[in-house]
Motif scaffolding. Sequence first.
Motif, PDB file in Angstrom:
ATOM      1  N   LEU A 132     115.967  66.071  31.389  1.00  9.86           N
ATOM      2  CA  LEU A 132     115.285  64.912  31.950  1.00  9.86           C
ATOM      3  C   LEU A 132     116.201  63.696  32.014  1.00  9.86           C
ATOM      4  N   LYS A 133     117.013  63.519  30.977  1.00 10.50           N
ATOM      5  CA  LYS A 133     117.881  62.346  30.928  1.00 10.50           C
ATOM      6  C   LYS A 133     118.919  62.362  32.044  1.00 10.50           C
ATOM      7  N   LEU A 134     119.306  63.538  32.484  1.00  6.90           N
ATOM      8  CA  LEU A 134     120.300  63.640  33.538  1.00  6.90           C
ATOM      9  C   LEU A 134     119.692  63.520  34.929  1.00  6.90           C
ATOM     10  N   GLY A 135     118.367  63.509  35.000  1.00  7.88           N
ATOM     11  CA  GLY A 135     117.715  63.378  36.289  1.00  7.88           C
ATOM     12  C   GLY A 135     117.534  64.687  37.030  1.00  7.88           C
ATOM     13  N   TRP A 136     117.641  65.795  36.336  1.00  7.94           N
ATOM     14  CA  TRP A 136     117.463  67.102  36.962  1.00  7.94           C
ATOM     15  C   TRP A 136     116.004  67.509  36.850  1.00  7.94           C
ATOM     16  N   ASP A 137     115.177  66.915  37.682  1.00  8.01           N
ATOM     17  CA  ASP A 137     113.744  67.147  37.587  1.00  8.01           C
ATOM     18  C   ASP A 137     113.366  68.608  37.820  1.00  8.01           C
ATOM     19  N   SER A 138     114.000  69.254  38.776  1.00 10.24           N
ATOM     20  CA  SER A 138     113.631  70.639  39.079  1.00 10.24           C
ATOM     21  C   SER A 138     113.954  71.558  37.898  1.00 10.24           C
ATOM     22  N   LYS A 139     115.063  71.337  37.244  1.00  8.02           N
ATOM     23  CA  LYS A 139     115.422  72.143  36.071  1.00  8.02           C
ATOM     24  C   LYS A 139     114.469  71.829  34.919  1.00  8.02           C
ATOM     25  N   ALA A 140     114.123  70.567  34.765  1.00 12.43           N
ATOM     26  CA  ALA A 140     113.198  70.178  33.703  1.00 12.43           C
ATOM     27  C   ALA A 140     111.829  70.821  33.927  1.00 12.43           C
ATOM     28  N   ILE A 141     111.368  70.821  35.172  1.00  6.33           N
ATOM     29  CA  ILE A 141     110.076  71.443  35.485  1.00  6.33           C
ATOM     30  C   ILE A 141     110.116  72.928  35.171  1.00  6.33           C
ATOM     31  N   GLU A 142     111.187  73.579  35.545  1.00  3.92           N
ATOM     32  CA  GLU A 142     111.331  75.019  35.278  1.00  3.92           C
ATOM     33  C   GLU A 142     111.258  75.303  33.775  1.00  3.92           C
ATOM     34  N   GLN A 143     111.980  74.510  32.985  1.00  7.88           N
ATOM     35  CA  GLN A 143     111.991  74.704  31.535  1.00  7.88           C
ATOM     36  C   GLN A 143     110.633  74.375  30.914  1.00  7.88           C
ATOM     37  N   LEU A 144     109.980  73.319  31.395  1.00 11.08           N
ATOM     38  CA  LEU A 144     108.664  72.959  30.866  1.00 11.08           C
ATOM     39  C   LEU A 144     107.622  74.027  31.186  1.00 11.08           C
ATOM     40  N   GLU A 145     107.661  74.571  32.391  1.00  9.60           N
ATOM     41  CA  GLU A 145     106.713  75.623  32.749  1.00  9.60           C
ATOM     42  C   GLU A 145     106.941  76.867  31.906  1.00  9.60           C
ATOM     43  N   LEU A 146     108.173  77.205  31.654  1.00 11.38           N
ATOM     44  CA  LEU A 146     108.487  78.349  30.808  1.00 11.38           C
ATOM     45  C   LEU A 146     107.972  78.112  29.383  1.00 11.38           C
ATOM     46  N   ALA A 147     108.230  76.922  28.848  1.00 12.23           N
ATOM     47  CA  ALA A 147     107.774  76.598  27.499  1.00 12.23           C
ATOM     48  C   ALA A 147     106.254  76.593  27.422  1.00 12.23           C
ATOM     49  N   ALA A 148     105.581  76.043  28.429  1.00 14.92           N
ATOM     50  CA  ALA A 148     104.120  76.005  28.430  1.00 14.92           C
ATOM     51  C   ALA A 148     103.546  77.415  28.453  1.00 14.92           C
ATOM     52  N   THR A 149     104.144  78.303  29.221  1.00 17.48           N
ATOM     53  CA  THR A 149     103.685  79.692  29.275  1.00 17.48           C
ATOM     54  C   THR A 149     103.872  80.368  27.925  1.00 17.48           C
ATOM     55  N   GLN A 150     104.997  80.144  27.286  1.00 18.54           N
ATOM     56  CA  GLN A 150     105.244  80.744  25.978  1.00 18.54           C
ATOM     57  C   GLN A 150     104.249  80.230  24.942  1.00 18.54           C
ATOM     58  N   TYR A 151     103.933  78.945  24.985  1.00 15.47           N
ATOM     59  CA  TYR A 151     102.955  78.387  24.058  1.00 15.47           C
ATOM     60  C   TYR A 151     101.599  79.048  24.249  1.00 15.47           C
ATOM     61  N   LYS A 152     101.195  79.250  25.508  1.00 13.36           N
ATOM     62  CA  LYS A 152      99.891  79.851  25.787  1.00 13.36           C
ATOM     63  C   LYS A 152      99.820  81.276  25.260  1.00 13.36           C
ATOM     64  N   VAL A 153     100.925  82.007  25.367  1.00  9.88           N
ATOM     65  CA  VAL A 153     100.955  83.381  24.873  1.00  9.88           C
ATOM     66  C   VAL A 153     100.688  83.403  23.373  1.00  9.88           C
ATOM     67  N   PHE A 154     101.220  82.431  22.655  1.00  9.37           N
ATOM     68  CA  PHE A 154     101.056  82.389  21.210  1.00  9.37           C
ATOM     69  C   PHE A 154      99.844  81.556  20.778  1.00  9.37           C
ATOM     70  N   LYS A 155      98.945  81.294  21.712  1.00  2.00           N
ATOM     71  CA  LYS A 155      97.659  80.633  21.451  1.00  2.00           C
ATOM     72  C   LYS A 155      97.792  79.217  20.912  1.00  2.00           C
ATOM     73  N   LYS A 156      98.841  78.525  21.299  1.00  2.00           N
ATOM     74  CA  LYS A 156      98.984  77.116  20.963  1.00  2.00           C
ATOM     75  C   LYS A 156      99.028  76.364  22.274  1.00  2.00           C
ATOM     76  N   PHE A 157      98.152  75.407  22.442  1.00  9.84           N
ATOM     77  CA  PHE A 157      98.094  74.720  23.725  1.00  9.84           C
ATOM     78  C   PHE A 157      99.054  73.536  23.747  1.00  9.84           C
ATOM     79  N   PRO A 158      99.940  73.469  24.743  1.00  7.08           N
ATOM     80  CA  PRO A 158     100.980  72.431  24.796  1.00  7.08           C
ATOM     81  C   PRO A 158     100.552  71.185  25.567  1.00  7.08           C
ATOM     82  N   GLU A 159      99.778  70.295  24.948  1.00 10.21           N
ATOM     83  CA  GLU A 159      99.307  69.096  25.649  1.00 10.21           C
ATOM     84  C   GLU A 159     100.453  68.236  26.155  1.00 10.21           C
ATOM     85  N   ASP A 160     101.443  68.014  25.305  1.00 10.95           N
ATOM     86  CA  ASP A 160     102.555  67.142  25.701  1.00 10.95           C
ATOM     87  C   ASP A 160     103.370  67.752  26.843  1.00 10.95           C
TER      88      ASP A 160
END
Length: 106
Positions: free
Chosen positions: A1-29
Amino acid sequence: LKLGWDSKAIEQLELAATQYKVFKKFPEDLQMQLYRLRLKQNDFLRASDAIGELVRVYTDDPALRRLYADLLQRIQHKNATRQAGEAEFYARHAIPPEDERDRLRP
């Protein structure tokens, strides 16, 4: 995010959010970060998806419902009017956190 690579940040956030859901922890942030990045890119459909995930968990939050309804209205989704009505319903009938009625007592 600090480098301004929004598309890469979105990709990483979506991956992390999916992993959280698999382990039954909801990623509000993570969902809020995804929402902000998608909104920054004017991708209102995917921004509404991120807020929709939050609405599914926090059903009675009128502010989230209003935000979701506004995003749906921007993309002219068929459920925008219904969501706006639900946001108003929850705003009128929400029990404030300081209300003692629903608290468990020892």
